[in-house]
Design an enzyme around this catalytic site. Structure first.
Site, short mmCIF file in Angstrom:
data_model
loop_
_atom_site.label_atom_id
_atom_site.label_comp_id
_atom_site.label_asym_id
_atom_site.label_seq_id
_atom_site.Cartn_x
_atom_site.Cartn_y
_atom_site.Cartn_z
N ARG A 97 -90.45 -6.56 -0.63
CA ARG A 97 -91.27 -6.30 0.55
C ARG A 97 -91.82 -7.58 1.16
O ARG A 97 -92.00 -7.67 2.38
CB ARG A 97 -92.42 -5.36 0.20
CG ARG A 97 -91.91 -3.95 0.02
CD ARG A 97 -93.01 -3.01 -0.36
NE ARG A 97 -92.59 -1.63 -0.12
CZ ARG A 97 -93.30 -0.57 -0.46
NH1 ARG A 97 -94.46 -0.72 -1.05
NH2 ARG A 97 -92.85 0.62 -0.21
N GLY A 106 -88.77 5.37 -2.96
CA GLY A 106 -89.18 4.43 -4.00
C GLY A 106 -88.25 4.40 -5.19
O GLY A 106 -87.69 3.35 -5.55
#
Ligand code: ADP
Ligand code: MG
Length: 392
Positions: A36, A349
């Site tokens: 990220r 996820g």
């Protein structure tokens, strides 16, 4: 859905509040996966190169509105410094004296980070006073936090009403790619949906059904579909209150000619911590046993559909892939998606973790940085983080 881009903003010398999603997985205070942070680098680099004073802001974990050392962004600030090749100092607070002091002393082309937005209860409440304090730190607002785009929080919604707001490159790319799945996918469009619960995925299944050519269902959620077909699933995870919804869904798929596939064979065991599992046909699960993965015939059937897809969207593992005896189904699907010559997107996820664990991330066209946000976009919902940015 083209949003007003940061590329169009005059940022030189300006204080830019950059919302990112640095909610990275940590273990013993170390970052396990910095995907990220890397994903936001193009926007951060661009702002730094153009002489902005960059204020990087993120949430991390669930500190529930008060400061907690375990949820400090210190590891993220350190990692960003390394990746950016210049120091990124972390303020001791979010929008308090430390943050203001750091920002006042910043030169053009520098970046600082403020502490975890969720240290303040005003963040998740989208509180006006907190949004005012955040907005007072900066001249412009740039949102690159796709992973938080489904949250109407102060740093996503409130601040964008108070400052000129622009989309970062990651936010725009995620929105473009996922919206294209809904509006203009290359056919055959194949969706592979798994994960634990049907209740989490029913909305996305419903919204995709009219758009896909094939829908492949695995994971714990497939058990409810097996029940809807009149099969027994023993002690498997299942949502019996949704059997009717699953049955109606199967009927609708048939009526509109979607190739809906559920597991034909499964891996069963007495318990999740069993050292190994047995493969049985999906209509032969004994009482007392539970399904923990799809079987090899199902993998082959899913892989065949995936191999000729023009577009694949995959969300949710096919089994309890965290445990080696039940990882083969997810790995088999990951290999098939990686080998597919069509355009491939993975979101969620655990699904993303499974692809990375299999070392196949580089063979997927787009790995979404936002599990919840990607699902809500594909459910057809308006994401607050996108709604807050004016169109281009
Ligand atoms: P994602 O995060 O990719 O959207 P979910 O959160 O919906 O996926 O589901 C992931 C979880 O589902 C995994 O932790 C996995 O262990 C669990 N799971 C998958 N198949 C089964 C199953 N048959 N029984 C119980 N849990 C399962
Ligand atoms: Mg999950």
């Amino acid at each position: 859905m083209s949003k007003r881009s940061v590329a169009a903003a005059d940022v030189s010398g300006k204080r830019v509040f950059l919302r990112v999603d640095f909610n990275v997985p940590l273990k013993d205070g170390r970052i396990v996966d910095d995907t990220r942070i890397r994903a936001a680098l193009p926007t951060i680099r661009d702002l730094v190169d153009r002489g902005a004073r960059v204020i990087v802001a993120s949430h991390l974990g669930r500190p529930k509105g008060k400061p907690s050392p375990e949820a400090s962004l210190a590891p993220a600030a350190a990692r960003l410094s390394e990746l950016l090749g210049q120091p990124v100092v972390l303020a001791a607070d979010t929008a308090g004296p430390s943050a203001r002091h750091l920002i006042d002393g910043m030169a053009p082309g520098q970046a600082v980070m403020i502490e975890n937005l969720r240290f303040d209860p005003g963040e998740e409440a989208n509180d006006d006073a907190f949004a005012d304090r955040l907005a007072a730190l900066a001249d412009l607002y740039v949102d690159d936090a796709f992973g938080a785009a489904h949250r109407a929080h102060a740093s996503v919604s409130g601040i964008a009403e108070r400052l000129p707001a622009y989309a970062g490159y990651l936010l725009q790319r995620e929105a473009d790619i996922l919206q294209r799945l809904l509006d203009n996918p290359a056919h055959p469009f194949v969706a592979v949906v798994g994960g634990a619960k049907v209740s989490d995925k029913l909305a996305v299944l419903e919204h995709l059904l009219d758009r896909v050519d094939a829908l492949l269902i695995g994971g714990g959620m497939a058990n409810t579909f097996l029940l809807a077909q009149g099969r027994e699933v023993g002690n498997s995870l299942a949502e019996r209150d949704l059997i009717g919804s699953a049955a109606a869904f199967i009927d609708r798929a048939r009526a509109i000619g979607v190739d809906l596939r559920v597991p034909q064979d499964v891996v069963i065991a007495a318990a999740i911590d069993a050292p190994s599992g047995d493969v049985v046909a999906a209509d032969a699960v004994p009482a007392g046993m539970a399904i923990f993965d799809i079987g090899p015939a199902t993998v082959a059937s899913f892989a065949e559909v995936i191999s000729s897809a023009g577009t694949v969207f995959w969300n949710g593992p096919m089994g309890v892939f965290e445990r080696p005896p039940f990882a083969a189904g997810t790995r088999g699907v990951a290999l098939a998606v990686a080998a597919c010559p069509g355009f491939t997107v993975v979101g969620g996820g655990e699904s993303v973790a499974a692809v990375e664990q299999a070392g196949l991330a580089g063979k997927i066209d787009h790995i979404s940085t936002g599990g919840g946000a990607s699902l809500e976009l594909l459910e057809g919902r308006i994401l607050p983080g996108l709604a807050a940015i004016p169109d281009a």
